[in-house]
Enzyme design. Structure first.
Site, PDB file in Angstrom:
ATOM      1  N   HIS A 224      36.312  38.303 -98.616  1.00 48.24           N
ATOM      2  CA  HIS A 224      35.157  37.569 -98.118  1.00 48.24           C
ATOM      3  C   HIS A 224      33.897  38.427 -98.067  1.00 48.24           C
ATOM      4  O   HIS A 224      32.859  37.979 -98.534  1.00 48.24           O
ATOM      5  CB  HIS A 224      35.401  36.882 -96.775  1.00 48.24           C
ATOM      6  CG  HIS A 224      34.406  35.768 -96.583  1.00 48.24           C
ATOM      7  ND1 HIS A 224      34.428  34.616 -97.338  1.00 48.24           N
ATOM      8  CD2 HIS A 224      33.312  35.680 -95.808  1.00 48.24           C
ATOM      9  CE1 HIS A 224      33.399  33.855 -97.007  1.00 48.24           C
ATOM     10  NE2 HIS A 224      32.708  34.481 -96.095  1.00 48.24           N
ATOM     11  N   HIS A 375      32.830  24.838-104.731  1.00 50.02           N
ATOM     12  CA  HIS A 375      32.075  25.595-103.712  1.00 50.02           C
ATOM     13  C   HIS A 375      31.545  26.889-104.303  1.00 50.02           C
ATOM     14  O   HIS A 375      30.358  27.195-104.223  1.00 50.02           O
ATOM     15  CB  HIS A 375      32.990  25.867-102.524  1.00 50.02           C
ATOM     16  CG  HIS A 375      32.528  26.956-101.592  1.00 50.02           C
ATOM     17  ND1 HIS A 375      31.449  26.819-100.750  1.00 50.02           N
ATOM     18  CD2 HIS A 375      33.008  28.203-101.379  1.00 50.02           C
ATOM     19  CE1 HIS A 375      31.282  27.931-100.046  1.00 50.02           C
ATOM     20  NE2 HIS A 375      32.213  28.785-100.416  1.00 50.02           N
ATOM     21  N   PHE A 376      32.432  27.658-104.953  1.00 51.53           N
ATOM     22  CA  PHE A 376      31.923  28.960-105.384  1.00 51.53           C
ATOM     23  C   PHE A 376      31.134  28.892-106.685  1.00 51.53           C
ATOM     24  O   PHE A 376      30.423  29.835-107.028  1.00 51.53           O
ATOM     25  CB  PHE A 376      32.979  30.060-105.386  1.00 51.53           C
ATOM     26  CG  PHE A 376      34.144  29.946-106.322  1.00 51.53           C
ATOM     27  CD1 PHE A 376      35.410  29.683-105.824  1.00 51.53           C
ATOM     28  CD2 PHE A 376      34.008  30.170-107.678  1.00 51.53           C
ATOM     29  CE1 PHE A 376      36.508  29.645-106.654  1.00 51.53           C
ATOM     30  CE2 PHE A 376      35.099  30.127-108.522  1.00 51.53           C
ATOM     31  CZ  PHE A 376      36.359  29.858-108.007  1.00 51.53           C
ATOM     32  N   ARG A 440      43.269  23.554-107.977  1.00 48.21           N
ATOM     33  CA  ARG A 440      42.474  24.536-108.707  1.00 48.21           C
ATOM     34  C   ARG A 440      43.428  25.377-109.550  1.00 48.21           C
ATOM     35  O   ARG A 440      44.645  25.282-109.405  1.00 48.21           O
ATOM     36  CB  ARG A 440      41.693  25.412-107.727  1.00 48.21           C
ATOM     37  CG  ARG A 440      42.563  26.249-106.825  1.00 48.21           C
ATOM     38  CD  ARG A 440      41.839  27.099-105.864  1.00 48.21           C
ATOM     39  NE  ARG A 440      41.123  28.195-106.513  1.00 48.21           N
ATOM     40  CZ  ARG A 440      40.671  29.249-105.848  1.00 48.21           C
ATOM     41  NH1 ARG A 440      40.846  29.329-104.552  1.00 48.21           N
ATOM     42  NH2 ARG A 440      40.033  30.206-106.456  1.00 48.21           N
TER      43      ARG A 440
HETATM   44 FE1  HAS Z   1      32.764  30.733 -99.539  1.00 47.68          FE
HETATM   45  C1  HAS Z   1      36.039  30.342-100.600  1.00 47.68           C
HETATM   46  C2  HAS Z   1      33.700  29.827 -96.354  1.00 47.68           C
HETATM   47  C3  HAS Z   1      29.582  31.379 -98.380  1.00 47.68           C
HETATM   48  C4  HAS Z   1      32.048  32.383-102.474  1.00 47.68           C
HETATM   49  N1  HAS Z   1      33.819  31.234-101.196  1.00 47.68           N
HETATM   50  C5  HAS Z   1      35.159  30.987-101.444  1.00 47.68           C
HETATM   51  C6  HAS Z   1      35.539  31.501-102.745  1.00 47.68           C
HETATM   52  C7  HAS Z   1      34.434  32.138-103.247  1.00 47.68           C
HETATM   53  C8  HAS Z   1      33.361  31.939-102.286  1.00 47.68           C
HETATM   54  C9  HAS Z   1      34.342  32.905-104.573  1.00 47.68           C
HETATM   55  O1  HAS Z   1      36.295  29.536 -94.756  1.00 47.68           O
HETATM   56  C10 HAS Z   1      36.923  31.333-103.414  1.00 47.68           C
HETATM   57  C11 HAS Z   1      37.783  32.536-103.210  1.00 47.68           C
HETATM   58  C12 HAS Z   1      39.086  32.224-103.930  1.00 47.68           C
HETATM   59  O2  HAS Z   1      39.133  32.415-105.149  1.00 47.68           O
HETATM   60  O3  HAS Z   1      40.005  31.715-103.281  1.00 47.68           O
HETATM   61  N2  HAS Z   1      31.812  30.578 -97.744  1.00 47.68           N
HETATM   62  C13 HAS Z   1      32.361  30.176 -96.557  1.00 47.68           C
HETATM   63  C14 HAS Z   1      31.361  30.170 -95.516  1.00 47.68           C
HETATM   64  C15 HAS Z   1      30.196  30.593 -96.087  1.00 47.68           C
HETATM   65  C16 HAS Z   1      30.484  30.876 -97.481  1.00 47.68           C
HETATM   66  C17 HAS Z   1      31.546  29.746 -94.075  1.00 47.68           C
HETATM   67  N3  HAS Z   1      31.150  31.640-100.277  1.00 47.68           N
HETATM   68  C18 HAS Z   1      29.938  31.836 -99.649  1.00 47.68           C
HETATM   69  C19 HAS Z   1      29.039  32.591-100.489  1.00 47.68           C
HETATM   70  C20 HAS Z   1      29.741  32.872-101.633  1.00 47.68           C
HETATM   71  C21 HAS Z   1      31.056  32.280-101.495  1.00 47.68           C
HETATM   72  C22 HAS Z   1      27.626  32.971-100.095  1.00 47.68           C
HETATM   73  C23 HAS Z   1      29.349  33.602-102.842  1.00 47.68           C
HETATM   74  C24 HAS Z   1      28.164  34.172-103.048  1.00 47.68           C
HETATM   75  N4  HAS Z   1      34.484  30.183 -98.667  1.00 47.68           N
HETATM   76  C25 HAS Z   1      34.682  29.901 -97.328  1.00 47.68           C
HETATM   77  C26 HAS Z   1      36.113  29.651 -97.081  1.00 47.68           C
HETATM   78  C27 HAS Z   1      36.772  29.792 -98.273  1.00 47.68           C
HETATM   79  C28 HAS Z   1      35.748  30.118 -99.255  1.00 47.68           C
HETATM   80  C29 HAS Z   1      36.777  29.305 -95.796  1.00 47.68           C
HETATM   81  C30 HAS Z   1      38.284  29.648 -98.547  1.00 47.68           C
HETATM   82  C31 HAS Z   1      38.606  28.241 -98.932  1.00 47.68           C
HETATM   83  C32 HAS Z   1      40.093  28.179 -99.241  1.00 47.68           C
HETATM   84  O4  HAS Z   1      40.798  27.485 -98.499  1.00 47.68           O
HETATM   85  O5  HAS Z   1      40.542  28.858-100.191  1.00 47.68           O
HETATM   86  C33 HAS Z   1      28.875  30.772 -95.342  1.00 47.68           C
HETATM   87  O6  HAS Z   1      28.343  32.039 -95.583  1.00 47.68           O
HETATM   88  C34 HAS Z   1      27.858  29.703 -95.724  1.00 47.68           C
HETATM   89  C35 HAS Z   1      26.618  29.830 -94.862  1.00 47.68           C
HETATM   90  C36 HAS Z   1      25.410  29.228 -95.551  1.00 47.68           C
HETATM   91  C37 HAS Z   1      24.718  28.145 -95.079  1.00 47.68           C
HETATM   92  C38 HAS Z   1      23.551  27.634 -95.896  1.00 47.68           C
HETATM   93  C39 HAS Z   1      22.208  28.191 -95.416  1.00 47.68           C
HETATM   94  C40 HAS Z   1      21.134  27.805 -96.408  1.00 47.68           C
HETATM   95  C41 HAS Z   1      20.251  28.735 -96.966  1.00 47.68           C
HETATM   96  C42 HAS Z   1      19.266  28.283 -98.044  1.00 47.68           C
HETATM   97  C43 HAS Z   1      18.067  27.578 -97.463  1.00 47.68           C
HETATM   98  C44 HAS Z   1      17.140  27.108 -98.580  1.00 47.68           C
HETATM   99  C45 HAS Z   1      15.783  27.343 -98.581  1.00 47.68           C
HETATM  100  C46 HAS Z   1      14.955  26.946 -99.753  1.00 47.68           C
HETATM  101  C47 HAS Z   1      15.078  28.012 -97.478  1.00 47.68           C
HETATM  102  C48 HAS Z   1      25.002  27.490 -93.792  1.00 47.68           C
HETATM  103  C49 HAS Z   1      20.156  30.156 -96.560  1.00 47.68           C
HETATM  104  C50 HAS Z   1      13.939  25.884 -99.422  1.00 47.68           C
HETATM  105  C51 HAS Z   1      14.632  24.593 -99.504  1.00 47.68           C
HETATM  106  C52 HAS Z   1      13.899  23.454 -99.577  1.00 47.68           C
HETATM  107  C53 HAS Z   1      14.643  22.170 -99.813  1.00 47.68           C
HETATM  108  C54 HAS Z   1      12.430  23.445 -99.446  1.00 47.68           C
END
Ligand code: HAS
Length: 550
Positions: A224, A375-376, A440
């Site tokens: 992670h 997701h990823f 997957r």
């Molecule tokens: Fe994830 C599985 C939970 C973020 C990548 N994730 C994965 C896998 C990858 C991955 C590669 O809890 C698969 C691994 C595998 O092969 O099995 N992930 C999260 C959580 C977050 C999260 C809680 N993941 C990422 C990021 C990744 C990534 C970043 C890559 C860069 N993920 C999981 C979980 C799994 C998982 C479980 C396992 C699932 C399973 O069962 O296998 C958090 O960090 C997300 C927080 C982000 C937010 C969004 C905030 C929004 C932002 C942008 C704002 C936009 C603006 C632009 C300001 C709450 C910062 C202006 C917009 C306008 C419209 C004007």
């Protein structure tokens, strides 16, 4: 003695950065081709020629894009960022950077050969009891050790700057690069332990069993924070470079530093959220790590706030009126802004998906389905990779003494549109198919004609359409990178570094007190892992020997 701000990366440092970046884009080209083949096979429209094993190309795709493209690009970008803001590397640091590069390249080539000769068809997570040739594991170990050497060169440069500028907060971009490097070193200790003490002895036949639960726990201790190692360089560009590109200011230096410290503290003790359905781990400890996972969401929400503030402050300074008038003032025709911005927008649903993944009950629905793949492909393959493309549009010409021409800017915008459309098709259909239970990491052919599989076919056809458009996007980015590196007109391309807004709070030096932060990090890791890890070893399955790693 205050270090004078360097405007241009020293030519010798530029060569070092570009070496890493060239390998990154070679990996993108090969790994991207594999991705196209995967979607065509899964749509049922393509049988791989010559009996190529689907899982061989899936392994190549995951390792080359998830591990090689990201790690090399990040190290290349961080070397340039440190040289630009903390000063030209010393000869010793630069030679160390080259040593790290060559160790990584030797490891990458060995690993890739094992994969492409079907001796390491173990997917990018190389889960035991799938077993690869020991050279695969040795190659990965070299990539990690090489990256430690490279990070060591960056940290040494940061320490030198701190010594030369006592009592001063370090340049923000350098602080961010060093924080990411420290997180990487601490996180990779887990996978290094798994490979060195479990998988290499096992693949060499020195032991005949392997404790799978321990190996997966060590992998996800690393897995992670790996995703945040990918994300933080994108945040470096969002916080420090995008404000300069739009003509605005950094909203808050201390908020940005606090976000990076929070990622350092909370991204590592959360690996069990990848193991929520796994037996052998006490539910109470899973609960603790899910709570910590939700803590690690906070710095991303802070980032969302900070980005909106940056954009709005700039828009207001240009006379924007009304709630969203500032949107009109943003430089939409500049790919250096627009492409990372699309990445930011993609991160809204991507992050929401992450919160669903981390929610224990909902994870039971999506775990091991192609929802996670969706997701990823939004997080790393869109938010991070599009930001890396946006960085490349000014970084590569800056480092090679060329300019980002209007023609390349137009092509870059077209490339981002292709990427957005392709990913909308592919990731959306992956999420939907995952909700229908579509697994997957499976080729279409293994479904046979099961009734349920027939429900999934339309989604797989949509993935093939999306994958094909994405592959066009990959061809375009490779064309742009080759042009910017070798053919664009010679000239001076700015390495944009933002200034902090006048009314921003003074940066508290405690944010650079590494003794405090590394102590808290160690405490959090020990709290989250000690008891369950000892439990896994004490209660290892029958037949385990020695440390019961095996
Ligand atoms: Fe994830 C599985 C939970 C973020 C990548 N994730 C994965 C896998 C990858 C991955 C590669 O809890 C698969 C691994 C595998 O092969 O099995 N992930 C999260 C959580 C977050 C999260 C809680 N993941 C990422 C990021 C990744 C990534 C970043 C890559 C860069 N993920 C999981 C979980 C799994 C998982 C479980 C396992 C699932 C399973 O069962 O296998 C958090 O960090 C997300 C927080 C982000 C937010 C969004 C905030 C929004 C932002 C942008 C704002 C936009 C603006 C632009 C300001 C709450 C910062 C202006 C917009 C306008 C419209 C004007």
């Amino acid at each position: 003695m205050m270090s004078l701000e360097i405007k241009k990366v020293d030519k010798r440092d530029a060569k070092l950065s570009m070496a890493y970046i060239y390998v990154a884009f070679i990996a993108l080209a090969i790994g991207g081709l594999m991705g196209l083949l995967q979607t065509l096979v899964r749509s049922g429209k393509l049988q791989l020629p010559g009996g190529i094993n689907y899982y061989e190309i899936l392994t190549a795709h995951g390792v080359l894009l998830g591990l090689v493209l990201t790690t090399y690009f990040i190290l290349g970008f961080q070397f340039a960022a440190i040289s630009r803001t903390a000063g030209t590397l010393t000869n010793k640091a630069r030679i160390t950077g080259w040593i790290g590069f060559f160790i990584m390249v030797i490891g990458t080539i060995s690993t890739t050969i094992m994969i492409l000769t079907n001796k390491a068809t173990v997917l990018y997570t190389f889960y035991a009891p799938l077993q690869a040739h020991f050279i695969f594991y040795l190659g990965l170990t070299l990539v990690i050790v090489g990256s430690w050497v490279a990070c060591g060169a960056m940290i040494a440069t940061y320490i030198k700057w701190r010594k030369e500028n006592p009592g001063q907060p370090s340049p923000l971009l350098s602080f961010m690069a060093v924080t990411n490097s420290i997180m990487w070193i601490v996180a990779t200790l887990g996978v290094a332990g798994e490979v060195l003490f479990q998988l290499i002895p096992w693949s060499l036949g020195w032991v005949d069993t392997v404790n799978v639960l321990v190996s997966r726990t060590l992998f996800w201790y690393f897995g992670h924070p790996l995703v945040y190692f990918w994300l933080l360089p994108a945040y470096m560009a969002w916080y420090v470079i995008i404000p300069k590109i739009i003509g605005g200011k950094i909203f808050s230096d201390s908020l940005a530093r606090l976000v990076f410290i929070l990622f350092l503290l909370f991204s590592i003790p959360v690996g069990f959220h990848h193991q929520l359905t796994e037996p052998g781990i006490d539910a109470g400890w899973k609960f603790v790590q899910v709570i910590l996972t939700f803590m690690v969401i906070v710095p991303s929400l802070m980032t969302a706030f900070s980005m909106f503030a940056t954009f709005e402050m700039f828009g207001r300074s240009k006379g924007a009126k009304g709630l969203f008038g500032w949107l009109k003032k943003l430089p939409w025709r500049d790919a250096r802004f627009l492409v990372p911005f699309i990445g930011m927008v993609a991160f809204i649903p991507a992050g929401a998906g992450g919160i669903i993944n981390a929610s224990n009950q909902m994870n039971q629905v999506v775990h091991n389905t192609i929802w996670v793949t969706g997701h990823f492909h939004l997080t790393v393959a869109t938010t991070v990779v599009l930001t890396f493309f946006g960085i490349s549009y000014w970084l590569i010409p800056h480092l090679t003494g060329r300019i980002f021409t209007k023609a390349m800017n137009r092509l870059a915008i077209f490339q981002a549109i292709c990427w957005t459309i392709g990913m909308a098709f592919m990731s959306t259909s992956m999420h939907l198919e995952g909700l229908l239970g579509g697994p997957r990491r499976t080729a279409y052919t293994t479904y046979g004609d099961a009734k349920q599989a027939l429900d999934w076919i339309p989604y797989q056809v949509a993935q093939a359409i999306g994958g094909s458009i994405l592959f066009l996007g990959i061809v375009l980015i490779i064309v742009i990178v080759i042009n910017l590196a070798f053919f664009a007109p010679k000239g001076e391309q700015e390495f944009p570094v933002g200034e902090v807004a006048e009314n921003a709070e003074k940066t508290p030096l405690v944010l650079e007190n590494w003794k405090i932060w590394l102590t808290i990090l160690t405490a959090l890791i020990l709290i989250a892992y000690t008891v369950p890890f000892v439990d896994m070893i004490q209660n290892a399955p029958p037949g385990s020997k020695g440390f019961k790693f095996w």
